[in-house]
Every structure is written in structure tokens, then in C-alpha cells.
Design a protein around this motif. Structure first.
Motif, PDB file in Angstrom:
ATOM      1  N   ASP A   1      -1.809   4.254  10.750  1.00  0.00           N
ATOM      2  CA  ASP A   1      -1.500   4.081  12.049  1.00  0.00           C
ATOM      3  C   ASP A   1      -2.485   3.297  12.906  1.00  0.00           C
ATOM      4  O   ASP A   1      -2.022   2.733  13.692  1.00  0.00           O
TER       5      ASP A   1
ATOM      6  N   ILE B   1      -3.070  -0.269  11.445  1.00  0.00           N
ATOM      7  CA  ILE B   1      -1.878  -1.468  11.977  1.00  0.00           C
ATOM      8  C   ILE B   1      -1.781  -1.265  13.295  1.00  0.00           C
ATOM      9  O   ILE B   1      -1.435  -2.726  13.831  1.00  0.00           O
TER      10      ILE B   1
ATOM     11  N   HIS C   1       3.104  -2.571  16.357  1.00  0.00           N
ATOM     12  CA  HIS C   1       4.032  -3.484  15.308  1.00  0.00           C
ATOM     13  C   HIS C   1       5.452  -3.514  15.977  1.00  0.00           C
ATOM     14  O   HIS C   1       5.748  -2.879  16.935  1.00  0.00           O
TER      15      HIS C   1
ATOM     16  N   PHE D   1       8.052  -2.868  13.601  1.00  0.00           N
ATOM     17  CA  PHE D   1       9.190  -2.382  12.704  1.00  0.00           C
ATOM     18  C   PHE D   1       9.862  -1.260  13.651  1.00  0.00           C
ATOM     19  O   PHE D   1       9.230  -0.570  14.525  1.00  0.00           O
TER      20      PHE D   1
ATOM     21  N   SER E   1      11.453   2.504  13.324  1.00  0.00           N
ATOM     22  CA  SER E   1      10.774   3.846  12.991  1.00  0.00           C
ATOM     23  C   SER E   1      11.132   3.948  11.394  1.00  0.00           C
ATOM     24  O   SER E   1      10.106   4.484  10.716  1.00  0.00           O
TER      25      SER E   1
ATOM     26  N   GLU F   1      12.063   1.475   9.169  1.00  0.00           N
ATOM     27  CA  GLU F   1      11.025   0.287   8.441  1.00  0.00           C
ATOM     28  C   GLU F   1       9.781   0.778   8.402  1.00  0.00           C
ATOM     29  O   GLU F   1       9.017   0.725   7.419  1.00  0.00           O
ATOM     30  N   TYR F   2       9.191   1.283   9.679  1.00  0.00           N
ATOM     31  CA  TYR F   2       7.516   1.584   9.649  1.00  0.00           C
ATOM     32  C   TYR F   2       7.355   2.811   8.561  1.00  0.00           C
ATOM     33  O   TYR F   2       6.361   2.792   7.886  1.00  0.00           O
TER      34      TYR F   2
ATOM     35  N   GLN G   1       4.816   2.129   5.872  1.00  0.00           N
ATOM     36  CA  GLN G   1       3.539   3.191   5.825  1.00  0.00           C
ATOM     37  C   GLN G   1       3.449   3.673   4.385  1.00  0.00           C
ATOM     38  O   GLN G   1       2.310   3.884   3.809  1.00  0.00           O
TER      39      GLN G   1
ATOM     40  N   ALA H   1       2.616  -5.156   4.846  1.00  0.00           N
ATOM     41  CA  ALA H   1       3.280  -4.857   6.182  1.00  0.00           C
ATOM     42  C   ALA H   1       3.958  -6.272   6.358  1.00  0.00           C
ATOM     43  O   ALA H   1       4.938  -6.577   7.262  1.00  0.00           O
TER      44      ALA H   1
END
Length: 200
Positions: free
Chosen positions: A17, A20, A23, A25, A27, A29-30, A34, A46
Motif C-alpha cells: 500500500d 503503490i 492509484h 483501481f 477496491s 481490482e486493487y 495487491q 500494477a
């Protein structure tokens, strides 16, 4: 059902976190990005992971409905079996194990994939190793109205890998793919595991 998270994984996610930062994305997608970075320690993912519109919601529904999961090789199954068993217990079928002998001009994984398609055309298809199988999958999709639940396209390597991902990108099926040469069974498994966690 909320799955427990190991303290070391939680600490690793916190590091990701921080590195990165901001971003774009969603939630969901992240959570996938991640987990892939956690698996690989490679932040380039990413930029490489691509999501078709609505794929996460579609994937969650398919997993919750216990849709069969077809993996290209056994390493992907090994990577997802634990979480699948803890949650929805979807059947897992390994394509290469469905083909003791390859058809002429084809690999065993490609042969097994075609067999799995005939039996389970609406399954979840996960590719972490075999671009030949992904290419065969995309070719089959051109001539049928039956659509799989969704696909994960993450083969790794140099021969036919980029081409197989381009072929998947041209299809209309819900998909998560890793563009370029990178990917692999651990990456494909990480994507599906992240989707399972999101489904709970």
C-alpha cells in the motif's frame, strides 16, 4: 464468511500500500493487484493486469455458484485448492491431466483443454502456464455461442505467450489477463485466490 489473514501477509500488504500510493483501481481490482504483487514482489504487475468491464462481479457470482474451475496445469490447482476447499468447494479439473496423450500437432495441455471445453463449456478457465491451451481456447470461442463464466489469462514465457493474450483480449468473454511476457501459475492462482476472498 471472512477469511483470516496471516499477520505477515497483513504486514506485506501494508508495505505494498505504501509503495503503490495513490492509484485508480477499484477496491476489487486493487485487492487482486495487491495479492499478485505480494506473490511476486514485482510492482510492474500494477501496469500489466487488465480487467474487462464487470469481470469481478461476474467472477464472484460464478465462484459462489460453485462453477467448475478448469486450470491448464497442476501448479495452478495446487495454488488455489486450499482456498477453494475452505469456501465454495468448486470442482477443479486440470486440463493436462485430462490428456494422457496429445492429439497430433497439439500439446497435452491443449488437448486436455479442448476435452474440458467439451465437458464444461461454461466453466471458469484459468491459464497460468500454457499459451498453446489459451490459443486453442480463444479459437474455440470464435465458433460457439456458449460462453465460459470468465477467464484468467496469465501464461508466462517467450513463445506464443504475448500472442495468446492478444487473442484473449479480442474475445468478448469476461476476463482478467496479464499483458506481456510475465505471468505464471503462481500469478494465475493469486488472481483466483483474490477473487475467492472478495467472494466471501
Amino acid at each position: 464468511m471472512k477469511l483470516p489473514i496471516h499477520p505477515i501477509m497483513e504486514q506485506s500488504f501494508a508495505v505494498i500500500d505504501r509503495e503503490i500510493g495513490e492509484h485508480k483501481f477499484t477496491s476489487g481490482e486493487y485487492a487482486i493487484v495487491q495479492r499478485v504483487i505480494h506473490t511476486t514482489a514485482d510492482f510492474e504487475f500494477a501496469q500489466l493486469i487488465k480487467f474487462s468491464p464487470g469481470v469481478i462481479e461476474t467472477a464472484i457470482a460464478a465462484l459462489q455458484n460453485k462453477t467448475p474451475i478448469i486450470t491448464d496445469v497442476g501448479m495452478v490447482r495446487q495454488g488455489i485448492a486450499n482456498l477453494v476447499a475452505q469456501t465454495f468447494n468448486n470442482p477443479i479439473i486440470v486440463a493436462v491431466e485430462e490428456a494422457p496423450v496429445a492429439l497430433p500437432g497439439k500439446t497435452r495441455t491443449e488437448t486436455g483443454l479442448l476435452s474440458c471445453w467439451r465437458k464444461f463449456p461454461e466453466a471458469i478457465f484459468v491459464f497460468g502456464n500454457a499459451p498453446t491451451a489459451l490459443l486453442a481456447f480463444c479459437e474455440v470461442l470464435k465458433n460457439t455461442s456458449v460462453k465460459p463464466a470468465f477467464a484468467i489469462g496469465a501464461p508466462v514465457g517467450f513463445i506464443s505467450v504475448v500472442e495468446s493474450k492478444h487473442a484473449l483480449a479480442k474475445t468478448s468473454i469476461p476476463q482478467i489477463r496479464v499483458d506481456g511476457r510475465k505471468g505464471g501459475s503462481p500469478v494465475a492462482a493469486a488472481i483466483l485466490n483474490a477473487l475467492i476472498v472478495l467472494s466471501c
